[in-house]
Scaffold this active site. Structure first.
Site, PDB file in Angstrom:
ATOM      1  CG  ASN A   9      -1.698   1.229   1.444  1.00  0.00           C
ATOM      2  OD1 ASN A   9      -1.775   2.067   0.545  1.00  0.00           O
ATOM      3  ND2 ASN A   9      -2.295   1.371   2.614  1.00  0.00           N
ATOM      4  CE  LYS A  11      -0.131   3.194   4.773  1.00  0.00           C
ATOM      5  NZ  LYS A  11       0.026   3.260   6.213  1.00  0.00           N
ATOM      6  CG  HIS A  98      -5.622   1.776   5.473  1.00  0.00           C
ATOM      7  ND1 HIS A  98      -5.189   2.746   6.342  1.00  0.00           N
ATOM      8  CD2 HIS A  98      -4.594   0.899   5.337  1.00  0.00           C
ATOM      9  CE1 HIS A  98      -3.941   2.468   6.707  1.00  0.00           C
ATOM     10  NE2 HIS A  98      -3.560   1.360   6.103  1.00  0.00           N
ATOM     11  CD  GLU A 100      -2.766   5.428   6.900  1.00  0.00           C
ATOM     12  OE1 GLU A 100      -2.792   5.480   5.656  1.00  0.00           O
ATOM     13  OE2 GLU A 100      -1.831   4.899   7.539  1.00  0.00           O
ATOM     14  CD  GLU A 170      -3.366  -2.700   7.503  1.00  0.00           C
ATOM     15  OE1 GLU A 170      -2.294  -2.956   6.970  1.00  0.00           O
ATOM     16  OE2 GLU A 170      -3.981  -1.635   7.331  1.00  0.00           O
ATOM     17  N   GLY A 176       2.611   2.103  10.781  1.00  0.00           N
ATOM     18  CA  GLY A 176       3.549   3.208  10.613  1.00  0.00           C
ATOM     19  C   GLY A 176       4.263   3.615  11.887  1.00  0.00           C
ATOM     20  CB  SER A 216       5.440  -1.910  12.046  1.00  0.00           C
ATOM     21  OG  SER A 216       5.064  -0.557  12.261  1.00  0.00           O
TER      22      SER A 216
END
Ligand code: PGA
Length: 255
Positions: A9, A11, A98, A100, A170, A176, A216
């Site tokens: 991904n 992003k 996701h 985010e 996730e 991240g 991560s």
């Protein structure tokens, strides 16, 4: 047999030229070095999808996906992209839900359910993301929350439809941050997700569902994570922006 998948991904990273370079490197390295039957999916910004599809046309191991889409087929939705548009440029997968998107763009299980339907209707495969925040884990409400994410966004599907989706667990606290869930923590949740799928559908559907871990994941921890019985691959953010790291994660299946 469920598919083993490593999905990148990107992003909102990479300009067009550097994206093409990165993808070409990944194509070459994965061709030369990846063994076994794992699939690789690369999800760049929308703008680059068509070019990456052209570059990977003769490579059956690599598919291209999007990071989001709109739920309608077409219409007055300025700035949005429909699932059938993604299909028309050759994408195969769409990441949905996701964390985010949930955090910064207000997506919820309720708004995601019609997106899942739209992606399936367009003949694409959703990579549906679920996971808890650190606060939710500390309050010990994470299992119920993960179940709600499944029930409210994807358990309305028929068994045939559900067979086309990929789940990505996730934990938000691992995305991240450099903090990875331990392989035991990840395995525990993956087994829970598979048990929920078995309870809703049946054991065969659950056995055949690909469940990815994300957060991560890197070349150092991938082999250990992927060796867990219910972890079928990874959804990779930061490490997918470096061709060497991403390829090493793909290779981690074979170590
Ligand atoms: P990360 O991101 O690998 O950079 O933690 C994972 C993701 O957001 O899918």
């Amino acid at each position: 047999m469920r598919k083993k998948i490593v999905a990148g991904n990107w992003k909102m990273n990479m300009d067009y030229t550097s994206g093409l370079t990165l993808f070409s490197e990944v194509l070459n390295m994965v061709n030369d070095e990846a063994k076994g039957d794992q699939q690789v999916v690369v999800c760049p910004p929308y703008l680059y999808i068509h070019s990456l599809v052209q570059l990977s046309k003769n490579n059956s191991r690599i598919s291209v996906g999007a990071q989001n889409c709109h739920q309608a087929d077409s219409g007055a939705f300025t700035g949005e992209i429909a699932a059938n548009m993604l299909n028309s440029v050759g994408a195969d997968y769409v990441i949905l839900g996701h964390s985010e998107r949930r955090q910064y763009f207000g997506e919820t299980n309720q708004t995601l359910a019609p997106k899942v339907d739209a992606v399936l209707k367009a003949g694409l495969k959703p990579i549906f993301c679920i996971g808890e925040t650190l606060e939710e884990r500390n309050q010990n409400i994470h299992l119920g929350l993960i179940k709600d994410q499944l029930v409210e966004a994807v358990f309305h599907l028929t068994a045939d439809e559900f067979a086309k989706i990929v789940i990505a667990y996730e934990p938000v606290w691992a995305i991240g941050t450099g903090v990875t869930a331990t392989s035991e923590q990840a395995q525990e949740i993956h087994a829970f997700i598979r048990a929920e799928i078995a309870a809703k559908y049946d054991a065969t559907v659950a056995e055949n569902t690909t469940i990815l871990y994300g957060g991560s994941c890197n070349p150092k921890n991938a082999a250990e994570l992927f060796s867990q019985p219910d972890i079928d691959g990874g959804l990779i953010g930061g490490a997918s922006l470096k061709s060497r790291d991403f390829t090493d994660i793909v290779k981690a299946f074979n170590s």
